[in-house]
Motif scaffolding. Sequence first.
Motif, PDB file in Angstrom:
ATOM      1  N   MET A   1       1.000  -1.312   0.186  1.00 22.43           N
ATOM      2  CA  MET A   1      -0.015   0.028  -0.039  1.00 22.43           C
ATOM      3  C   MET A   1       0.846   1.171  -0.276  1.00 22.43           C
ATOM      4  N   ASN A   2       0.560   2.150  -0.924  1.00 19.41           N
ATOM      5  CA  ASN A   2       1.241   3.255  -1.072  1.00 19.41           C
ATOM      6  C   ASN A   2       1.074   4.453   0.214  1.00 19.41           C
ATOM      7  N   PRO A   3       1.924   4.717   1.052  1.00 15.61           N
ATOM      8  CA  PRO A   3       1.642   5.594   1.986  1.00 15.61           C
ATOM      9  C   PRO A   3       0.982   6.942   1.736  1.00 15.61           C
ATOM     10  N   LEU A   4       1.038   7.136   0.351  1.00 18.18           N
ATOM     11  CA  LEU A   4       0.347   8.541  -0.062  1.00 18.18           C
ATOM     12  C   LEU A   4      -0.668   8.415  -0.891  1.00 18.18           C
ATOM     13  N   SER A   5      -1.291   7.303  -0.794  1.00 18.73           N
ATOM     14  CA  SER A   5      -2.508   6.782  -1.541  1.00 18.73           C
ATOM     15  C   SER A   5      -3.740   7.920  -1.157  1.00 18.73           C
ATOM     16  N   HIS A   6      -3.606   8.515  -0.042  1.00 20.60           N
ATOM     17  CA  HIS A   6      -4.884   9.417   0.061  1.00 20.60           C
ATOM     18  C   HIS A   6      -4.722  10.513  -0.958  1.00 20.60           C
ATOM     19  N   LEU A   7      -3.532  10.735  -1.730  1.00 17.35           N
ATOM     20  CA  LEU A   7      -3.200  11.806  -2.479  1.00 17.35           C
ATOM     21  C   LEU A   7      -3.680  11.527  -4.113  1.00 17.35           C
ATOM     22  N   LEU A   8      -4.047  10.265  -4.175  1.00 13.50           N
ATOM     23  CA  LEU A   8      -4.539   9.728  -5.627  1.00 13.50           C
ATOM     24  C   LEU A   8      -5.423  10.487  -6.356  1.00 13.50           C
ATOM     25  N   PRO A   9      -6.645  10.781  -5.522  1.00 16.30           N
ATOM     26  CA  PRO A   9      -7.663  11.538  -6.324  1.00 16.30           C
ATOM     27  C   PRO A   9      -7.301  12.941  -6.692  1.00 16.30           C
ATOM     28  N   GLU A  10      -6.585  13.755  -5.856  1.00 18.21           N
ATOM     29  CA  GLU A  10      -5.902  14.839  -6.269  1.00 18.21           C
ATOM     30  C   GLU A  10      -4.952  15.111  -7.395  1.00 18.21           C
ATOM     31  N   LEU A  11      -4.203  13.751  -7.358  1.00 18.82           N
ATOM     32  CA  LEU A  11      -3.216  13.740  -8.554  1.00 18.82           C
ATOM     33  C   LEU A  11      -3.865  13.209  -9.879  1.00 18.82           C
ATOM     34  N   GLU A  12      -4.833  12.319  -9.879  1.00 19.41           N
ATOM     35  CA  GLU A  12      -5.688  11.832 -10.903  1.00 19.41           C
ATOM     36  C   GLU A  12      -6.192  13.283 -11.347  1.00 19.41           C
ATOM     37  N   SER A  13      -6.890  13.995 -10.703  1.00 18.23           N
ATOM     38  CA  SER A  13      -7.664  15.313 -11.101  1.00 18.23           C
ATOM     39  C   SER A  13      -6.597  16.081 -11.786  1.00 18.23           C
ATOM     40  N   GLY A  14      -5.385  16.190 -11.335  1.00 14.94           N
ATOM     41  CA  GLY A  14      -4.411  17.166 -11.901  1.00 14.94           C
ATOM     42  C   GLY A  14      -3.934  16.678 -13.136  1.00 14.94           C
ATOM     43  N   LEU A  15      -3.893  15.487 -13.252  1.00 15.53           N
ATOM     44  CA  LEU A  15      -3.520  14.706 -14.578  1.00 15.53           C
ATOM     45  C   LEU A  15      -4.488  14.892 -15.768  1.00 15.53           C
ATOM     46  N   VAL A  16      -5.766  14.736 -15.288  1.00 11.56           N
ATOM     47  CA  VAL A  16      -6.896  14.825 -16.206  1.00 11.56           C
ATOM     48  C   VAL A  16      -6.858  16.337 -16.804  1.00 11.56           C
ATOM     49  N   ALA A  17      -6.622  17.144 -15.580  1.00 13.02           N
ATOM     50  CA  ALA A  17      -6.993  18.738 -16.338  1.00 13.02           C
ATOM     51  C   ALA A  17      -5.516  19.028 -17.248  1.00 13.02           C
ATOM     52  N   LEU A  18      -4.581  18.287 -17.017  1.00 16.42           N
ATOM     53  CA  LEU A  18      -3.264  18.543 -17.855  1.00 16.42           C
ATOM     54  C   LEU A  18      -3.552  17.659 -19.212  1.00 16.42           C
ATOM     55  N   GLY A  19      -4.580  17.088 -19.429  1.00 17.69           N
ATOM     56  CA  GLY A  19      -4.785  16.391 -20.498  1.00 17.69           C
ATOM     57  C   GLY A  19      -4.139  14.857 -20.692  1.00 17.69           C
ATOM     58  N   LEU A  20      -3.905  14.312 -19.614  1.00 14.91           N
ATOM     59  CA  LEU A  20      -3.016  13.116 -19.481  1.00 14.91           C
ATOM     60  C   LEU A  20      -4.054  12.030 -18.804  1.00 14.91           C
ATOM     61  N   PRO A  21      -3.711  10.817 -19.230  1.00 12.92           N
ATOM     62  CA  PRO A  21      -4.589   9.818 -18.509  1.00 12.92           C
ATOM     63  C   PRO A  21      -4.365   9.416 -17.079  1.00 12.92           C
ATOM     64  N   ALA A  22      -5.343   9.272 -16.397  1.00 12.06           N
ATOM     65  CA  ALA A  22      -5.353   9.350 -14.667  1.00 12.06           C
ATOM     66  C   ALA A  22      -4.460   7.907 -14.418  1.00 12.06           C
ATOM     67  N   GLN A  23      -4.698   6.937 -14.966  1.00 10.74           N
ATOM     68  CA  GLN A  23      -4.260   5.495 -14.895  1.00 10.74           C
ATOM     69  C   GLN A  23      -3.800   4.986 -16.014  1.00 10.74           C
ATOM     70  N   PRO A  24      -2.411   4.110 -16.061  1.00 12.11           N
ATOM     71  CA  PRO A  24      -1.736   3.914 -14.724  1.00 12.11           C
ATOM     72  C   PRO A  24      -0.708   4.984 -14.450  1.00 12.11           C
ATOM     73  N   LEU A  25      -0.726   6.013 -14.911  1.00 12.63           N
ATOM     74  CA  LEU A  25       0.344   7.303 -14.805  1.00 12.63           C
ATOM     75  C   LEU A  25       0.184   7.405 -13.395  1.00 12.63           C
ATOM     76  N   ALA A  26      -1.094   7.906 -12.729  1.00 12.64           N
ATOM     77  CA  ALA A  26      -1.081   8.448 -11.339  1.00 12.64           C
ATOM     78  C   ALA A  26      -0.265   7.503 -10.345  1.00 12.64           C
TER      79      ALA A  26
END
Length: 215
Positions: free
Chosen positions: A1-26
Amino acid sequence: MNPLSHLLPELESGLVALGLPAQPLAGRLLDYLALLERWNGTYNLTAIRDPREMLSKHLLDSLSMWRHVQPGKLADLGTGPGLPGIPLALAVPGLQVTLVESISKKCRFLREAVRQLGLDNVRVLDARAEAVDEPGQYDQITARAMDTLAGILAVGGHLLSPGGRLLAMKGQYPEAELAALPPGWRLESVQPLAVPGLEGDRHLVTITRDPAQAA
C-alpha cells in the motif's frame, strides 16, 4: 500500500486537467513521490517537504510541459531528484531521458528510482552538464530551475543536435533573458503553462539554433 494513496484523487484530477490519462500514470507517479519523500528525510533532496505540496510544485509542474515534448532523446540538466525528467519519462511515450546531475547523493536516489520504477527509458549521468561528452546527441534538453537561458545554453547547448531544442521552464515571461540570448540561438516560442493547484505565472521557453548563424 502506497503511504501517499490519500493523494491519489488529487493527482488523478490534476493529470486529467493537463490532458493526461489518470491511470496507470497516477499510480506510478505516486510511487515515485513516496520514494522521494522517504529519501528526502535523510538526503535533503528538495526543500519542499509536504507531499501534497510536492504533488503540485514538483509532479504537476513538471508535467505541465508534456505536450511540447517530442519522442526522442532528452537530457534533463541539473535534474536534482529527477524533475522534470522522471515524470516526463513516465508520461511521454517514446521518450528516452538522460538525467544529468553532479551531486552524488542525488544520483544515488535517481538510480534507485530508476531501478524501483523499472524505467528502462531513463539513464543517470553523475556529471556537470558541461562535462557530458555527447555532442549533438539530443533532440531536446531541458532545465527546470538551473540557470538563465544563456547559462543553460553555455553548459548544455553542445548536447543538442542541429535541429534540437532547449525547453526551459520559467516563471514570469523572461524578457531580459531572451534579450541576452547568445549568438547562434533564436527564440522559437514562449508558451504560458497552467499548473493545476498552483497560482502565478509559468512559461515554457523554446530555443533553437539560428539557421542564419549556422550558415
